[in-house]
Design an enzyme around this catalytic site. Structure first.
Site, PDB file in Angstrom:
ATOM      1  N   SER A 107       0.818  -1.201   0.000  1.00  0.00           N
ATOM      2  CA  SER A 107       0.000   0.000   0.000  1.00  0.00           C
ATOM      3  C   SER A 107       0.855   1.255   0.000  1.00  0.00           C
ATOM      4  O   SER A 107       1.928   1.308   0.622  1.00  0.00           O
ATOM      5  CB  SER A 107      -0.898   0.007   1.243  1.00  0.00           C
ATOM      6  OG  SER A 107      -1.554   1.250   1.403  1.00  0.00           O
ATOM      7  N   GLN A 128       0.688  -0.625  -4.855  1.00  0.00           N
ATOM      8  CA  GLN A 128      -0.629   0.005  -4.977  1.00  0.00           C
ATOM      9  C   GLN A 128      -0.490   1.502  -4.793  1.00  0.00           C
ATOM     10  O   GLN A 128       0.206   1.969  -3.881  1.00  0.00           O
ATOM     11  CB  GLN A 128      -1.591  -0.561  -3.928  1.00  0.00           C
ATOM     12  CG  GLN A 128      -2.942   0.113  -3.873  1.00  0.00           C
ATOM     13  CD  GLN A 128      -2.991   1.269  -2.874  1.00  0.00           C
ATOM     14  OE1 GLN A 128      -2.215   1.322  -1.929  1.00  0.00           O
ATOM     15  NE2 GLN A 128      -3.886   2.212  -3.113  1.00  0.00           N
ATOM     16  N   TYR A 130      -2.482   5.461  -4.819  1.00  0.00           N
ATOM     17  CA  TYR A 130      -3.667   6.312  -4.816  1.00  0.00           C
ATOM     18  C   TYR A 130      -3.419   7.510  -5.716  1.00  0.00           C
ATOM     19  O   TYR A 130      -2.301   8.008  -5.813  1.00  0.00           O
ATOM     20  CB  TYR A 130      -3.965   6.817  -3.400  1.00  0.00           C
ATOM     21  CG  TYR A 130      -4.503   5.770  -2.460  1.00  0.00           C
ATOM     22  CD1 TYR A 130      -5.804   5.280  -2.592  1.00  0.00           C
ATOM     23  CD2 TYR A 130      -3.714   5.288  -1.424  1.00  0.00           C
ATOM     24  CE1 TYR A 130      -6.298   4.328  -1.721  1.00  0.00           C
ATOM     25  CE2 TYR A 130      -4.213   4.332  -0.539  1.00  0.00           C
ATOM     26  CZ  TYR A 130      -5.499   3.856  -0.691  1.00  0.00           C
ATOM     27  OH  TYR A 130      -5.983   2.916   0.167  1.00  0.00           O
ATOM     28  N   THR A 156      -5.754   2.407  -7.124  1.00  0.00           N
ATOM     29  CA  THR A 156      -7.046   2.355  -6.447  1.00  0.00           C
ATOM     30  C   THR A 156      -7.904   3.515  -6.928  1.00  0.00           C
ATOM     31  O   THR A 156      -7.515   4.681  -6.803  1.00  0.00           O
ATOM     32  CB  THR A 156      -6.871   2.414  -4.916  1.00  0.00           C
ATOM     33  OG1 THR A 156      -6.192   1.229  -4.489  1.00  0.00           O
ATOM     34  CG2 THR A 156      -8.208   2.499  -4.211  1.00  0.00           C
ATOM     35  N   LYS A 255      -7.988  -1.011  -9.293  1.00  0.00           N
ATOM     36  CA  LYS A 255      -8.568  -1.651  -8.116  1.00  0.00           C
ATOM     37  C   LYS A 255      -9.763  -0.844  -7.617  1.00  0.00           C
ATOM     38  O   LYS A 255      -9.633   0.348  -7.351  1.00  0.00           O
ATOM     39  CB  LYS A 255      -7.523  -1.771  -7.005  1.00  0.00           C
ATOM     40  CG  LYS A 255      -8.017  -2.510  -5.772  1.00  0.00           C
ATOM     41  CD  LYS A 255      -6.919  -2.610  -4.715  1.00  0.00           C
ATOM     42  CE  LYS A 255      -7.374  -3.443  -3.530  1.00  0.00           C
ATOM     43  NZ  LYS A 255      -8.529  -2.864  -2.816  1.00  0.00           N
ATOM     44  N   HIS A 279     -13.637  -1.960  -1.553  1.00  0.00           N
ATOM     45  CA  HIS A 279     -12.715  -1.428  -0.551  1.00  0.00           C
ATOM     46  C   HIS A 279     -12.987  -2.037   0.821  1.00  0.00           C
ATOM     47  O   HIS A 279     -12.884  -1.371   1.856  1.00  0.00           O
ATOM     48  CB  HIS A 279     -12.799   0.099  -0.491  1.00  0.00           C
ATOM     49  CG  HIS A 279     -11.487   0.770  -0.203  1.00  0.00           C
ATOM     50  ND1 HIS A 279     -10.681   1.288  -1.190  1.00  0.00           N
ATOM     51  CD2 HIS A 279     -10.826   0.991   0.945  1.00  0.00           C
ATOM     52  CE1 HIS A 279      -9.596   1.821  -0.654  1.00  0.00           C
ATOM     53  NE2 HIS A 279      -9.650   1.646   0.654  1.00  0.00           N
TER      54      HIS A 279
END
Length: 382
Positions: A107, A128, A130, A156, A255, A279
């Site tokens: 993350s 991952q 954002y 994401t 995602k 989520h």
């Protein structure tokens, strides 16, 4: 400490070990947690066809996802703050995953930086990301990931703004700021002395390693909450994916897809895969479970994209159910976070062993010798 017999056992051990606000963070959903419950209940209610006399003496769980060979169609999905569940938790998790022949998707909001976790991994990990307003930060993260050899990027897309997670407010994670909030969280930490020593003291620094360069060297673990509120980009559209694709050299996965139309648009956008996900029930409460949304999405784009799924998976039996509904792989979330909090690397390793054994039994009793044979044919239809 006795060994847990299931991921749910690890949840209870994690509840007793973690400070209350940290357990609530990983365990909770948004609003009334309807979708959080649906994720688990809808999977549990899927009936499987038991078959006999099928020669299942050689069960093969191995598969390939995004060009990588994995021991089973499972990976550790991105979980924020997981480095607070055990000392340098993401490092412990990636070691367990790699020893099991699996991958970890780190993350952006990890405690341990991408560089630190990559150094502990046996092979380049997944990452991952954002989408935030600061495109320079996005570019820097992608360049770092590419330089470290990360083969697959998960963007994401279901978080233009954070959902309302009331349990986080009640626990003091987000609802109590300033000295009184700090005192409240400190008291909760003091009530868990084993965690306080092993993670609270020995696990420092408590910074979000990937975000620390933006927040500053004096930032703390919880400073990311304000950063998120001010920096997540609600203006992102499909057109922004062109920029990501131009900057990123590896495989590209979206995602947070929950609607067939969005899945079709993902295929048109030229991504390599999608993750069917709500989520973990932490965003829009009341949406369908991942299991309920998955079949229609698989029908829409199953031949065009690699489809992964997450949400409510607590056993190898649940993994088989997700595959039967149309996924080619499953990302674990809470299951590995609970195990990490309970027993560190050994807990994650044991949880993956349980998943593997449960998958093997489920495949044998539904007459599937390998992963490619798992389909809707093994489901009991009304």
């Amino acid at each position: 400490m006795r060994k847990a017999a299931s991921a749910l056992d690890y949840r209870e051990i994690a509840r007793r070990r973690l400070p209350h606000f940290l357990f609530e963070y990983i365990d909770s959903g948004s609003y009334d947690q309807v979708t959080l419950r649906r994720n688990v209940e809808d999977l549990a209610n899927i009936a499987l066809r038991q078959r006999v006399l099928r020669d299942v003496s050689n069960i093969d769980l191995s598969t390939s996802l995004f060009g990588e060979d994995l021991a089973m169609p499972v990976a550790l999905g991105p979980v924020g703050l997981s480095g607070m569940y055990a000392r340098r938790g993401e490092v412990q998790a990636v070691r367990a995953a790699n020893k099991a022949g699996l991958q970890l998707a780190l993350s952006t909001m990890s405690l341990c930086s991408l560089t630190e976790v990559s150094a502990a991994a046996q092979k380049p990990i997944w990452f991952q990301l954002y989408m935030v307003k600061d495109r320079g930060f996005i570019r820097d993260m992608m360049q770092t990931a590419a330089a470290l050899g990360c083969p697959t990027l998960f963007l994401t897309v279901d978080l233009p703004q954070p959902g309302s997670r009331y349990r986080d407010v009640r626990s003091g994670l987000t609802g109590a700021r300033g000295p009184m909030g700090q005192l409240r969280r400190f008291t909760q930490c003091a009530m868990r002395p084993a965690w306080a020593w092993d993670v609270g003291i020995r696990g420092r620094p408590h910074q979000l390693g990937n975000v620390a360069p933006v927040l500053g060297s004096d930032s703390g673990m919880l400073d990311f909450l304000g950063w998120i509120a001010g920096n997540f980009d609600p203006s992102i559209t499909w057109k922004d994916l062109d920029w990501i694709r131009a900057e990123w050299p590896g495989k590209f996965v979206l995602k947070g897809i929950l609607d067939p139309e969005d899945a079709r648009d993902s295929a048109k956008a030229g991504v390599d895969g999608i993750v069917v996900s709500n989520h973990g029930g932490r965003q829009l409460d009341g949406v369908p479970s991942s299991a309920a949304a998955l079949p229609a999405i698989a029908d829409a784009v199953g031949g065009d994209l690699t489809i992964l799924a997450d949400g409510g998976v607590r056993s190898g039996l649940d993994v088989v159910r997700m595959l039967a509904l149309g996924a080619q792989g499953v990302l674990l979330g809470r299951a590995w976070a609970y195990a990490l909090a309970a027993r560190g690397e050994a807990g994650v390793a044991h949880m993956l062993q349980l998943m593997q054994a449960e998958m093997r039994i489920a495949m044998a009793l539904t007459g599937c010798k390998n992963v490619s044979e798992i389909s809707r044919d093994i489901l009991v239809t009304p």
